[in-house]
Design a protein around this motif. Structure first.
Motif, PDB file in Angstrom:
ATOM      1  N   LEU A 303       0.854  -1.185   0.000  1.00 17.78           N
ATOM      2  CA  LEU A 303       0.000   0.000   0.000  1.00 17.78           C
ATOM      3  C   LEU A 303       0.888   1.232   0.000  1.00 17.78           C
ATOM      4  O   LEU A 303       1.958   1.224   0.602  1.00 17.78           O
ATOM      5  CB  LEU A 303      -0.895   0.073   1.246  1.00 17.78           C
ATOM      6  CG  LEU A 303      -1.911  -1.029   1.515  1.00 17.78           C
ATOM      7  CD1 LEU A 303      -2.670  -0.722   2.799  1.00 17.78           C
ATOM      8  CD2 LEU A 303      -2.884  -1.174   0.360  1.00 17.78           C
ATOM      9  N   GLN A 304       0.431   2.294  -0.648  1.00 16.91           N
ATOM     10  CA  GLN A 304       1.066   3.592  -0.481  1.00 16.91           C
ATOM     11  C   GLN A 304       0.140   4.419   0.396  1.00 16.91           C
ATOM     12  O   GLN A 304      -1.025   4.648   0.049  1.00 16.91           O
ATOM     13  CB  GLN A 304       1.287   4.284  -1.819  1.00 16.91           C
ATOM     14  CG  GLN A 304       2.069   5.596  -1.687  1.00 16.91           C
ATOM     15  CD  GLN A 304       2.325   6.264  -3.018  1.00 16.91           C
ATOM     16  OE1 GLN A 304       2.002   5.714  -4.068  1.00 16.91           O
ATOM     17  NE2 GLN A 304       2.887   7.458  -2.994  1.00 16.91           N
ATOM     18  N   ILE A 305       0.629   4.854   1.542  1.00 16.73           N
ATOM     19  CA  ILE A 305      -0.202   5.551   2.518  1.00 16.73           C
ATOM     20  C   ILE A 305       0.116   7.032   2.473  1.00 16.73           C
ATOM     21  O   ILE A 305       1.285   7.437   2.518  1.00 16.73           O
ATOM     22  CB  ILE A 305       0.020   4.965   3.931  1.00 16.73           C
ATOM     23  CG1 ILE A 305      -0.363   3.486   3.927  1.00 16.73           C
ATOM     24  CG2 ILE A 305      -0.790   5.725   4.976  1.00 16.73           C
ATOM     25  CD1 ILE A 305      -0.001   2.740   5.176  1.00 16.73           C
ATOM     26  N   VAL A 306      -0.927   7.838   2.366  1.00 18.93           N
ATOM     27  CA  VAL A 306      -0.788   9.285   2.236  1.00 18.93           C
ATOM     28  C   VAL A 306      -1.505   9.943   3.404  1.00 18.93           C
ATOM     29  O   VAL A 306      -2.718   9.754   3.590  1.00 18.93           O
ATOM     30  CB  VAL A 306      -1.375   9.788   0.908  1.00 18.93           C
ATOM     31  CG1 VAL A 306      -1.235  11.301   0.808  1.00 18.93           C
ATOM     32  CG2 VAL A 306      -0.690   9.108  -0.276  1.00 18.93           C
ATOM     33  N   HIS A 307      -0.749  10.718   4.193  1.00 19.09           N
ATOM     34  CA  HIS A 307      -1.361  11.464   5.294  1.00 19.09           C
ATOM     35  C   HIS A 307      -1.756  12.841   4.789  1.00 19.09           C
ATOM     36  O   HIS A 307      -0.921  13.596   4.278  1.00 19.09           O
ATOM     37  CB  HIS A 307      -0.382  11.589   6.466  1.00 19.09           C
ATOM     38  CG  HIS A 307      -0.889  12.454   7.574  1.00 19.09           C
ATOM     39  ND1 HIS A 307      -0.250  13.608   7.984  1.00 19.09           N
ATOM     40  CD2 HIS A 307      -2.002  12.345   8.348  1.00 19.09           C
ATOM     41  CE1 HIS A 307      -0.929  14.154   8.965  1.00 19.09           C
ATOM     42  NE2 HIS A 307      -1.994  13.420   9.210  1.00 19.09           N
ATOM     43  N   GLY A 308      -3.034  13.171   4.888  1.00 20.04           N
ATOM     44  CA  GLY A 308      -3.501  14.468   4.423  1.00 20.04           C
ATOM     45  C   GLY A 308      -5.002  14.540   4.468  1.00 20.04           C
ATOM     46  O   GLY A 308      -5.694  13.535   4.644  1.00 20.04           O
ATOM     47  N   THR A 309      -5.518  15.743   4.300  1.00 14.83           N
ATOM     48  CA  THR A 309      -6.952  15.984   4.385  1.00 14.83           C
ATOM     49  C   THR A 309      -7.538  16.154   2.993  1.00 14.83           C
ATOM     50  O   THR A 309      -7.060  16.981   2.205  1.00 14.83           O
ATOM     51  CB  THR A 309      -7.239  17.244   5.221  1.00 14.83           C
ATOM     52  OG1 THR A 309      -6.665  17.077   6.521  1.00 14.83           O
ATOM     53  CG2 THR A 309      -8.732  17.479   5.367  1.00 14.83           C
ATOM     54  N   ALA A 310      -8.556  15.347   2.693  1.00 17.51           N
ATOM     55  CA  ALA A 310      -9.288  15.502   1.432  1.00 17.51           C
ATOM     56  C   ALA A 310     -10.293  16.651   1.595  1.00 17.51           C
ATOM     57  O   ALA A 310     -10.794  16.892   2.691  1.00 17.51           O
ATOM     58  CB  ALA A 310     -10.008  14.199   1.093  1.00 17.51           C
ATOM     59  N   PRO A 311     -10.604  17.388   0.520  1.00 18.05           N
ATOM     60  CA  PRO A 311     -10.205  17.096  -0.862  1.00 18.05           C
ATOM     61  C   PRO A 311      -8.868  17.679  -1.298  1.00 18.05           C
ATOM     62  O   PRO A 311      -8.399  17.373  -2.395  1.00 18.05           O
ATOM     63  CB  PRO A 311     -11.337  17.743  -1.673  1.00 18.05           C
ATOM     64  CG  PRO A 311     -11.785  18.897  -0.852  1.00 18.05           C
ATOM     65  CD  PRO A 311     -11.650  18.455   0.582  1.00 18.05           C
ATOM     66  N   HIS A 312      -8.216  18.523  -0.468  1.00 20.29           N
ATOM     67  CA  HIS A 312      -7.016  19.228  -0.919  1.00 20.29           C
ATOM     68  C   HIS A 312      -5.885  18.269  -1.300  1.00 20.29           C
ATOM     69  O   HIS A 312      -5.193  18.489  -2.301  1.00 20.29           O
ATOM     70  CB  HIS A 312      -6.551  20.195   0.168  1.00 20.29           C
ATOM     71  CG  HIS A 312      -7.655  21.060   0.712  1.00 20.29           C
ATOM     72  ND1 HIS A 312      -8.301  21.983  -0.056  1.00 20.29           N
ATOM     73  CD2 HIS A 312      -8.254  21.097   1.942  1.00 20.29           C
ATOM     74  CE1 HIS A 312      -9.238  22.582   0.656  1.00 20.29           C
ATOM     75  NE2 HIS A 312      -9.229  22.062   1.871  1.00 20.29           N
ATOM     76  N   ILE A 313      -5.716  17.196  -0.530  1.00 19.00           N
ATOM     77  CA  ILE A 313      -4.598  16.281  -0.770  1.00 19.00           C
ATOM     78  C   ILE A 313      -4.760  15.536  -2.099  1.00 19.00           C
ATOM     79  O   ILE A 313      -3.777  15.072  -2.689  1.00 19.00           O
ATOM     80  CB  ILE A 313      -4.468  15.273   0.401  1.00 19.00           C
ATOM     81  CG1 ILE A 313      -3.152  14.508   0.327  1.00 19.00           C
ATOM     82  CG2 ILE A 313      -5.645  14.302   0.407  1.00 19.00           C
ATOM     83  CD1 ILE A 313      -1.936  15.360   0.558  1.00 19.00           C
ATOM     84  N   LEU A 314      -5.991  15.453  -2.607  1.00 21.76           N
ATOM     85  CA  LEU A 314      -6.243  14.662  -3.806  1.00 21.76           C
ATOM     86  C   LEU A 314      -5.598  15.249  -5.051  1.00 21.76           C
ATOM     87  O   LEU A 314      -5.348  14.541  -6.023  1.00 21.76           O
ATOM     88  CB  LEU A 314      -7.754  14.523  -4.031  1.00 21.76           C
ATOM     89  CG  LEU A 314      -8.575  13.988  -2.845  1.00 21.76           C
ATOM     90  CD1 LEU A 314     -10.036  13.855  -3.244  1.00 21.76           C
ATOM     91  CD2 LEU A 314      -8.021  12.665  -2.347  1.00 21.76           C
ATOM     92  N   GLU A 315      -5.323  16.549  -5.034  1.00 25.36           N
ATOM     93  CA  GLU A 315      -4.749  17.196  -6.214  1.00 25.36           C
ATOM     94  C   GLU A 315      -3.383  16.631  -6.578  1.00 25.36           C
ATOM     95  O   GLU A 315      -2.972  16.684  -7.740  1.00 25.36           O
ATOM     96  CB  GLU A 315      -4.633  18.706  -5.964  1.00 25.36           C
ATOM     97  CG  GLU A 315      -5.966  19.408  -5.742  1.00 25.36           C
ATOM     98  CD  GLU A 315      -5.790  20.875  -5.390  1.00 25.36           C
ATOM     99  OE1 GLU A 315      -4.602  21.322  -5.344  1.00 25.36           O
ATOM    100  OE2 GLU A 315      -6.791  21.567  -5.165  1.00 25.36           O
ATOM    101  N   ARG A 316      -2.693  16.075  -5.588  1.00 24.70           N
ATOM    102  CA  ARG A 316      -1.319  15.590  -5.829  1.00 24.70           C
ATOM    103  C   ARG A 316      -1.265  14.105  -6.154  1.00 24.70           C
ATOM    104  O   ARG A 316      -0.199  13.565  -6.394  1.00 24.70           O
ATOM    105  CB  ARG A 316      -0.452  15.855  -4.593  1.00 24.70           C
ATOM    106  CG  ARG A 316      -0.326  17.329  -4.252  1.00 24.70           C
ATOM    107  CD  ARG A 316       0.775  17.578  -3.226  1.00 24.70           C
ATOM    108  NE  ARG A 316       0.397  17.157  -1.890  1.00 24.70           N
ATOM    109  CZ  ARG A 316       0.897  16.109  -1.251  1.00 24.70           C
ATOM    110  NH1 ARG A 316       1.782  15.332  -1.849  1.00 24.70           N
ATOM    111  NH2 ARG A 316       0.511  15.818  -0.029  1.00 24.70           N
ATOM    112  N   LEU A 317      -2.408  13.436  -6.145  1.00 27.32           N
ATOM    113  CA  LEU A 317      -2.411  11.990  -6.330  1.00 27.32           C
ATOM    114  C   LEU A 317      -2.550  11.626  -7.808  1.00 27.32           C
ATOM    115  O   LEU A 317      -3.214  12.333  -8.574  1.00 27.32           O
ATOM    116  CB  LEU A 317      -3.562  11.361  -5.544  1.00 27.32           C
ATOM    117  CG  LEU A 317      -3.588  11.633  -4.032  1.00 27.32           C
ATOM    118  CD1 LEU A 317      -4.717  10.850  -3.379  1.00 27.32           C
ATOM    119  CD2 LEU A 317      -2.249  11.300  -3.386  1.00 27.32           C
TER     120      LEU A 317
END
Length: 403
Positions: A303-317
């Motif tokens: 798994l690749q685990i990303v710590h962050g708050t959606a929806p802002h973090i989604l822009e980098r995925l």
């Protein structure tokens, strides 16, 4: 139609007696420039530079005489044999195989490869090939111009892999280089090449398996495991029935990239990874990220685990194929729909919330379904009710994207 068509694999070794005999009788020879330069090619034979295999097949079908097609490696393994045997050409072919470039690459690396996935990357399939490299510990990639080691490395951002890059196997210019995936874009690589991508926890097949590629029987039996397998109480958004229904609607599979937003315990993310998909697990809580990481390690999945708050973090995925929204509500679902994944699933606690999400998905062009799920857990000692859960399951399917 050609009287006889022989497909000869070439791996840099001297041609076999059967291959030499077929070439000596050929009145037409098709192949790449280095094949047509072989001394065994008859001087009087018509020569076709092999670019489009379909175009060459039409020329061969119209030829009166004996034809030979030369191809690198094993021509029956992601090679020209499939196209030549297509019904529209009407060709019957004989095959003289050679060592495949994948087998040669693993031999140069001194590694077994019965436990490896093998994928073909060209510009149209590059993203799916990268997703297989994200999800699995040993992958061989047959590359193409525009979909080579540099592009693989760039798209694997955030995932550490070791690349064994084998250039021009079987020729005098053969070269084998070992680099980390993040450094692959710093070099210029010669075609053709094969990339072996290695990394992550060792799977069960490392000790010798019974089936090529990923062993489908590895890990615990069960399509969707009970909550106790993930540490007990998972919260109302991760009940067994809801998780199972979400998995059924999304259908994660090999080559997919799954976003699990609000991953919680990691139960859904692990189930999607067990199906062979690459998974990005996102959560705003560090505890949830740590728990998901521990769960993935326990089950031996990537798994690749990303710590962050959606929806802002989604822009980098990177671009997803299917998405589960486990938390964040209508705003997160709307942001996900903007990225146009083929399928989205989420849940709501009330009908009003479900209607809001459903309308937004419809406005984004998704075909929406909603079901009210109710589960009642019974104590089988007394057959009395222990726990009851109710949720609205919403799913959206984008008709204009390939499933």
């Amino acid at each position: 139609m050609a009287d006889r068509v022989t497909v000869i694999g070439w791996d840099g070794s001297p041609l076999t007696a059967a291959a030499r005999a077929a070439l000596s009788a050929a009145t037409l020879v098709a192949g790449a420039a280095h094949h047509l330069a072989l001394p065994e090619v008859p001087p009087a034979a018509e020569r076709i530079r092999l670019g489009s295999v379909a175009l060459a097949a039409r020329r061969i079908a119209a030829h009166r005489g004996t034809a030979v097609v030369l191809a690198d490696g094993d021509p029956g393994f992601f090679g020209v044999v499939r196209t030549l045997r297509a019904p529209e050409f009407g060709l019957e072919v004989e095959v003289v195989p050679a060592v495949s470039s994948v087998a040669a690459a693993f031999a140069r690396a001194g590694m077994p490869w019965d436990d490896a996935h093998v994928v073909v990357a060209h510009p149209r399939t590059l993203r799916r090939a990268v997703n297989v490299c994200r999800a699995h510990t040993k992958v061989a990639v047959l590359t193409a111009p525009g979909a080579g080691p540099a592009e693989l490395g760039l798209l694997l951002e955030g995932v550490h892999r070791t690349f064994v890059i084998c250039e021009e196997l079987g020729t005098a210019r053969e070269q084998v280089t070992v680099v980390t995936s993040d450094k692959a874009a710093d070099h210029t690589w010669r075609d053709p090449n094969v990339v072996i991508a290695i990394g992550g926890p060792a799977g069960g097949a490392e000790s010798g398996g019974w089936i090529a590629g990923r062993d489908p029987s590895a890990g615990p039996r069960g399509w969707s495991l009970p909550a106790v397998a993930y540490g007990g109480d998972l919260g109302e958004g991760e009940t067994d029935l809801l998780r199972t229904s979400q998995l059924a609607r999304l259908g994660p599979r090999l080559g997919d990239l799954v976003w699990d937003i609000g991953c919680g315990s990691g139960a859904f993310a692990v189930e999607a990874a067990r199906a062979g998909a690459a998974v990005l697990a996102v959560d705003s809580e560090l505890d949830a990220c740590a728990r998901t990481d521990a769960t993935a390690r326990r089950f031996g999945v990537q798994l690749q685990i990303v710590h962050g708050t959606a929806p802002h973090i989604l822009e980098r995925l990177p671009e997803p194929d299917v998405v589960r929204v486990g938390g964040g509500g209508a705003a997160v679902v709307s942001a996900v729909a903007d990225r146009r994944p083929q399928r989205i699933v989420t849940h709501a606690a009330t009908r009003d919330a479900a209607e809001l999400i459903g309308r937004d998905l419809t406005e984004h062009g998704y075909r929406v379904e909603c079901a009210l799920l109710q589960s009642v857990e019974l104590d089988t000692r007394a057959w009395t009710e222990k726990e009851r859960s109710v949720a609205f399951l919403l799913s959206g399917v984008l008709p204009d994207r390939t499933p």
